[in-house]
Design an enzyme around this catalytic site. Structure first.
Site, PDB file in Angstrom:
ATOM      1  CD  GLU A  55      -1.278  -2.320   2.169  1.00  0.00           C
ATOM      2  OE1 GLU A  55      -0.096  -2.647   1.952  1.00  0.00           O
ATOM      3  OE2 GLU A  55      -2.005  -2.903   2.987  1.00  0.00           O
ATOM      4  CD1 TRP A 173      17.534 -35.828 -17.317  1.00  0.00           C
ATOM      5  CD2 TRP A 173      16.835 -35.333 -15.258  1.00  0.00           C
ATOM      6  NE1 TRP A 173      18.519 -35.066 -16.711  1.00  0.00           N
ATOM      7  CE2 TRP A 173      18.113 -34.756 -15.445  1.00  0.00           C
ATOM      8  CE3 TRP A 173      16.187 -35.152 -14.049  1.00  0.00           C
ATOM      9  CZ2 TRP A 173      18.743 -34.016 -14.443  1.00  0.00           C
ATOM     10  CZ3 TRP A 173      16.830 -34.418 -13.067  1.00  0.00           C
ATOM     11  CH2 TRP A 173      18.095 -33.853 -13.272  1.00  0.00           C
ATOM     12  NE  ARG A 187      14.746 -27.965  -6.693  1.00  0.00           N
ATOM     13  CZ  ARG A 187      15.791 -28.635  -7.169  1.00  0.00           C
ATOM     14  NH1 ARG A 187      16.839 -27.968  -7.637  1.00  0.00           N
ATOM     15  NH2 ARG A 187      15.793 -29.946  -7.180  1.00  0.00           N
ATOM     16  CB  THR A 199      17.248 -37.994  -2.248  1.00  0.00           C
ATOM     17  OG1 THR A 199      16.007 -38.673  -2.082  1.00  0.00           O
ATOM     18  CG2 THR A 199      17.230 -37.200  -3.531  1.00  0.00           C
ATOM     19  CD  GLU A 295      12.765 -30.844  -5.469  1.00  0.00           C
ATOM     20  OE1 GLU A 295      12.856 -31.441  -6.545  1.00  0.00           O
ATOM     21  OE2 GLU A 295      13.359 -29.774  -5.240  1.00  0.00           O
ATOM     22  N   GLY A 297      12.444 -39.016  -1.301  1.00  0.00           N
ATOM     23  CA  GLY A 297      12.207 -40.322  -1.875  1.00  0.00           C
ATOM     24  C   GLY A 297      10.996 -40.958  -1.214  1.00  0.00           C
TER      25      GLY A 297
HETATM   26  C1  AOF Z   1       3.641  -7.398   4.416  1.00  0.00           C
HETATM   27  N1  AOF Z   1       3.526  -6.746   3.234  1.00  0.00           N
HETATM   28  O1  AOF Z   1       2.404  -5.497   1.775  1.00  0.00           O
HETATM   29  C2  AOF Z   1       1.325  -6.128   3.742  1.00  0.00           C
HETATM   30  C3  AOF Z   1       1.436  -6.839   4.978  1.00  0.00           C
HETATM   31  O2  AOF Z   1       6.302  -7.175  10.056  1.00  0.00           O
HETATM   32  P1  AOF Z   1       5.665  -6.139   9.201  1.00  0.00           P
HETATM   33  O3  AOF Z   1       5.586  -4.820   9.836  1.00  0.00           O
HETATM   34  O4  AOF Z   1       6.253  -6.098   7.823  1.00  0.00           O
HETATM   35  O5  AOF Z   1       4.127  -6.598   9.055  1.00  0.00           O
HETATM   36  C4  AOF Z   1       3.795  -7.829   8.508  1.00  0.00           C
HETATM   37  C5  AOF Z   1       2.298  -8.033   8.560  1.00  0.00           C
HETATM   38  O6  AOF Z   1       1.611  -6.961   7.937  1.00  0.00           O
HETATM   39  C6  AOF Z   1       1.851  -9.277   7.822  1.00  0.00           C
HETATM   40  O7  AOF Z   1       1.871 -10.388   8.647  1.00  0.00           O
HETATM   41  C7  AOF Z   1       0.431  -8.910   7.395  1.00  0.00           C
HETATM   42  O8  AOF Z   1      -0.458  -9.238   8.426  1.00  0.00           O
HETATM   43  C8  AOF Z   1       0.437  -7.400   7.246  1.00  0.00           C
HETATM   44  N2  AOF Z   1       0.387  -6.912   5.829  1.00  0.00           N
HETATM   45  N3  AOF Z   1       2.608  -7.465   5.263  1.00  0.00           N
HETATM   46  O9  AOF Z   1       4.693  -7.975   4.722  1.00  0.00           O
HETATM   47  C9  AOF Z   1       2.433  -6.100   2.865  1.00  0.00           C
HETATM   48  N4  AOF Z   1       0.217  -5.468   3.393  1.00  0.00           N
HETATM   49 ZN    ZN Z   2       0.718  -2.793   5.971  1.00  0.00          ZN
END
Ligand code: AOF
Ligand code: ZN
Length: 367
Positions: A55, A173, A187, A199, A295, A297
């Site tokens: 945001e 493969w 991954r 593995t 990943e 066995g």
């Molecule tokens: C994110 N990215 O764009 C939005 C999040 O530890 P902080 O301050 O980065 O906050 C993480 C929390 O913020 C995350 O668990 C989620 O609930 C909320 N939104 N988090 O990392 C974002 N919008």
């Molecule tokens: Zn936020």
């Protein structure tokens, strides 16, 4: 009310959110778009763990201000002070008139309070636009924030007759190049990759991500008795790629052999003569690991299913057969006695990868 325009801009926000893949764990993938009079005036996504939220990145792009505009965001805006200040306050400072949200945020620090804060301050909020797609994007985050254990995706490739190796044990493969590229993409999407000592011994894999822009996950090796060769490629490259051994071996001098090459040793409890996979995964959750691409066995796959730690399954099927009563399938162990005891899955996608097929599914009962 949801309009066609809402869906259009939420699709855009989703496309932006994906750009953070592999770089924000254990936080969510989030995308945001600011729109005024049908025109995008700012776009952003969460690009880096600990960095600004989607945001704020989108609002920062609105050169002439965002007063009266609509903000589209794939996840409910946060209202807590974490590594960054609350996004709700940025929305209010910018005098956004309307916020359109995809997923609700199950983080207990947010959990509806973000939307409430906006509404109480007079902002119009529309919830649940493209909710299913937005939820699917963050299955890992939702699982981890609720359970504090990693989201485990089991992956294997088999022939049309259900074999993962020939009778001589060879498996390279089974699928073609496009399927193997997709595996490298996956991954990159997970924070860690897990395999067993068997593995490592059989294939001596590097377990890295070899696609441009990809990120190599932490390598986890389940090795009950710590018997991996010290010259194995995963051990030799442990200084470049984090490599953790999960073992029941308490012998300090044996542990030292790997530690001095840069490996980390996590001692975990034993169960039925193997690493207790459930306990191991709980420990990994405490270490901040939100997702594991498994990943393994047939033995490790069986333990994972029996311990019920698997959330998703990626099954690749190659249009060929190996035959042979002795040739292995993807899951060993004892297996279930009756069809009614089967481990059930819900298919979420079926796609072609070159000549092969990928069936994506999630465990029955998982969201
Ligand atoms: C994110 N990215 O764009 C939005 C999040 O530890 P902080 O301050 O980065 O906050 C993480 C929390 O913020 C995350 O668990 C989620 O609930 C909320 N939104 N988090 O990392 C974002 N919008
Ligand atoms: Zn936020």
């Amino acid at each position: 009310m949801t309009t066609a325009e809402d869906i259009f801009f939420m699709e855009r926000a989703l496309a932006l959110a994906v750009r953070g893949t592999g770089r924000v764990n254990p936080n969510p993938l989030v995308g945001a778009v600011v729109v005024r009079d049908g025109t995008v005036i700012g776009e952003g996504w969460h690009a880096q763990f600990g960095g600004p939220h989607a945001e704020r990145n989108a609002l920062a792009e609105c050169a002439g201000g965002a007063k009266g505009a609509t903000l589209y965001v794939t996840l409910e805006p946060c209202c807590h002070y974490g590594k960054t200040p609350p996004c709700t306050e940025a929305v209010l400072e910018h005098q956004i008139a309307r916020v359109v949200v995809g997923s609700a945020d199950p983080n207990p620090l947010v959990a509806g309070a973000g939307i409430r804060r906006l509404r109480e301050a007079g902002v119009a909020v529309t919830e649940g636009v493209l909710r299913e797609k937005c939820d699917a994007l963050n299955r890992i985050f939702f699982h981890y924030i609720r359970t504090k254990t990693p989201y485990v995706t089991m992956k294997y490739a088999m022939t049309m007759d259900g074999k993962t190796a020939t009778r001589t044990g060879q498996s390279r493969w089974i699928t073609g190049a496009p399927a193997r590229i997709r595996v490298h993409e996956d991954r990159s999407r997970h924070m860690a990759i897990m395999t067993g000592a068997g593995t490592i011994q059989a294939d001596d894999p590097l377990l890295n991500c070899r696609i441009p822009g990809g990120r190599t996950p932490i390598r986890l090796i389940c090795d009950t008795g710590l018997r991996t060769a010290a010259g194995a490629r995963v051990v030799e490259t442990a200084r470049e790629i984090p490599t953790w051994f999960l073992t029941c071996c308490r012998d300090a001098s044996r542990q030292e052999k790997y530690a001095e090459k840069g490996c980390r040793i996590l001692q975990v409890p034993e169960r039925d003569g193997h690493v207790d996979i459930k306990k191991a995964v709980e420990r990994l959750g405490e270490e901040g690991i939100d997702s594991i691409y498994l990943e393994g066995g047939s033995a490790l796959n069986a333990s994972a299913l029996e311990a019920d730690i698997v959330q998703a399954l990626h099954c690749y099927i190659a249009p060929k057969m190996f035959g042979g009563t002795e040739s292995r399938g993807p899951v060993g162990g004892k297996g279930v006695a009756f069809p009614a005891q089967a481990w059930g899955f819900v298919i979420t996608d079926v796609c072609r990868c070159g000549d092969d097929i990928l069936i994506e599914s999630i465990r029955e009962g998982c969201e």
